[in-house]
Design a protein around this motif. Sequence first.
Motif, mmCIF file in Angstrom:
data_model
loop_
_atom_site.group_PDB
_atom_site.id
_atom_site.type_symbol
_atom_site.label_atom_id
_atom_site.label_comp_id
_atom_site.label_asym_id
_atom_site.label_seq_id
_atom_site.Cartn_x
_atom_site.Cartn_y
_atom_site.Cartn_z
ATOM 1 N N MET A 1 122.547 12.058 -46.953
ATOM 2 C CA MET A 1 122.282 12.809 -45.732
ATOM 3 C C MET A 1 120.810 12.679 -45.370
ATOM 4 N N LEU A 2 120.546 12.438 -44.090
ATOM 5 C CA LEU A 2 119.172 12.372 -43.603
ATOM 6 C C LEU A 2 118.575 13.769 -43.519
ATOM 7 N N THR A 3 117.287 13.840 -43.741
ATOM 8 C CA THR A 3 116.593 15.117 -43.570
ATOM 9 C C THR A 3 116.377 15.374 -42.078
ATOM 10 N N PHE A 4 115.936 16.560 -41.773
ATOM 11 C CA PHE A 4 115.597 16.929 -40.397
ATOM 12 C C PHE A 4 114.569 15.949 -39.832
ATOM 13 N N GLU A 5 113.528 15.682 -40.597
ATOM 14 C CA GLU A 5 112.455 14.797 -40.151
ATOM 15 C C GLU A 5 112.964 13.371 -39.930
ATOM 16 N N GLN A 6 113.840 12.900 -40.805
ATOM 17 C CA GLN A 6 114.400 11.558 -40.642
ATOM 18 C C GLN A 6 115.281 11.475 -39.395
ATOM 19 N N LYS A 7 116.067 12.510 -39.154
ATOM 20 C CA LYS A 7 116.897 12.536 -37.949
ATOM 21 C C LYS A 7 116.024 12.587 -36.704
ATOM 22 N N LEU A 8 114.977 13.405 -36.758
ATOM 23 C CA LEU A 8 114.047 13.472 -35.625
ATOM 24 C C LEU A 8 113.455 12.103 -35.331
ATOM 25 N N ALA A 9 113.050 11.386 -36.362
ATOM 26 C CA ALA A 9 112.460 10.057 -36.188
ATOM 27 C C ALA A 9 113.445 9.109 -35.509
ATOM 28 N N HIS A 46 118.892 21.312 -36.391
ATOM 29 C CA HIS A 46 118.325 22.407 -37.195
ATOM 30 C C HIS A 46 117.495 21.848 -38.346
ATOM 31 N N PRO A 47 116.459 22.571 -38.765
ATOM 32 C CA PRO A 47 115.650 22.114 -39.906
ATOM 33 C C PRO A 47 116.448 21.868 -41.192
ATOM 34 N N ASN A 48 117.657 22.420 -41.291
ATOM 35 C CA ASN A 48 118.479 22.155 -42.479
ATOM 36 C C ASN A 48 119.225 20.817 -42.372
ATOM 37 N N GLY A 49 119.039 20.095 -41.250
ATOM 38 C CA GLY A 49 119.665 18.795 -41.078
ATOM 39 C C GLY A 49 120.941 18.821 -40.257
ATOM 40 N N ASN A 50 121.454 19.998 -39.969
ATOM 41 C CA ASN A 50 122.672 20.098 -39.175
ATOM 42 C C ASN A 50 122.338 19.906 -37.701
ATOM 43 N N GLY A 51 123.295 19.447 -36.938
ATOM 44 C CA GLY A 51 123.103 19.272 -35.508
ATOM 45 C C GLY A 51 124.319 18.615 -34.903
ATOM 46 N N LEU A 69 129.898 16.555 -31.541
ATOM 47 C CA LEU A 69 130.211 15.950 -32.827
ATOM 48 C C LEU A 69 129.145 16.376 -33.827
ATOM 49 N N ASN A 70 129.555 16.926 -34.970
ATOM 50 C CA ASN A 70 128.609 17.325 -36.008
ATOM 51 C C ASN A 70 128.037 16.086 -36.689
ATOM 52 N N ILE A 71 126.696 16.036 -36.800
ATOM 53 C CA ILE A 71 126.014 14.863 -37.374
ATOM 54 C C ILE A 71 125.319 15.183 -38.691
ATOM 55 N N LYS A 72 125.709 16.263 -39.339
ATOM 56 C CA LYS A 72 125.028 16.682 -40.566
ATOM 57 C C LYS A 72 124.987 15.568 -41.612
ATOM 58 N N ASP A 73 126.086 14.853 -41.822
ATOM 59 C CA ASP A 73 126.160 13.843 -42.878
ATOM 60 C C ASP A 73 126.016 12.415 -42.359
ATOM 61 N N TYR A 74 125.470 12.244 -41.173
ATOM 62 C CA TYR A 74 125.350 10.905 -40.595
ATOM 63 C C TYR A 74 124.173 10.121 -41.173
ATOM 64 N N ARG A 75 124.404 8.815 -41.365
ATOM 65 C CA ARG A 75 123.338 7.890 -41.758
ATOM 66 C C ARG A 75 122.582 7.463 -40.496
ATOM 67 N N ALA A 76 121.419 6.876 -40.679
ATOM 68 C CA ALA A 76 120.562 6.485 -39.551
ATOM 69 C C ALA A 76 121.279 5.541 -38.594
ATOM 70 N N ASP A 77 121.961 4.523 -39.121
ATOM 71 C CA ASP A 77 122.627 3.558 -38.244
ATOM 72 C C ASP A 77 123.765 4.200 -37.463
ATOM 73 N N HIS A 78 124.495 5.104 -38.084
ATOM 74 C CA HIS A 78 125.571 5.807 -37.378
ATOM 75 C C HIS A 78 125.012 6.758 -36.324
ATOM 76 N N LEU A 79 123.898 7.410 -36.647
ATOM 77 C CA LEU A 79 123.274 8.323 -35.695
ATOM 78 C C LEU A 79 122.793 7.557 -34.467
ATOM 79 N N ARG A 80 122.146 6.417 -34.678
ATOM 80 C CA ARG A 80 121.702 5.581 -33.558
ATOM 81 C C ARG A 80 122.894 5.162 -32.683
ATOM 82 N N ALA A 81 123.964 4.749 -33.331
ATOM 83 C CA ALA A 81 125.140 4.270 -32.597
ATOM 84 C C ALA A 81 125.761 5.378 -31.743
ATOM 85 N N VAL A 82 125.927 6.561 -32.310
ATOM 86 C CA VAL A 82 126.574 7.635 -31.544
ATOM 87 C C VAL A 82 125.656 8.120 -30.421
#
Length: 151
Positions: A1-9, A46-51, A69-82
């Motif tokens: 799971m990506l952290t909040f900061e990683q998801k923000l990036a 959210h700072p806990n990584g949920n969103g 769509l909940n992205i709490k457990d998304y990897r970077a490549d999946h997050l970019r794609a969605v």
Amino acid sequence: MLTFEQKLAVIEEFNELTKKEISLGRVNFHYEDSLYDKKNVVYHLHPNGNGFVYTGLLDEYPSDEKGMLNIKDYRADHLRAVITRSIESLSLSPSEKDPVMEEWINDADYGLVLMREEDGYNVYAEENLEGTFNSYKEAANFLEQEGFYKI
């Protein structure tokens, strides 16, 4: 799971999104050029990584009753794609997402064209507009009643 900061990036890679800070350290990202009332692409990160990411106009992603769509457990490549698909879904009109251009003909070889344009369906005889309909079914029924069939 990506952290909040990683998801923000990852999310901040999308220059077309505008960051909006909300309560409890959460952030939203809006797509201001949306063709629809919906502008939130990323919701309540959210700072806990949920969103959530808006996927309400996409068939390939599950979404809740709000289209999220909940992205709490998304990897970077999946997050970019969605996020990419979400922005695309808000950037295209219904006629661009699902174009229709069909030729219809009758027994006298007279032809008409059925096209999806904006939020409706238009029937043309060459360049002349013959009719405007709210749905494909209405347009097709009209053509069939007038003795036309799709070729």
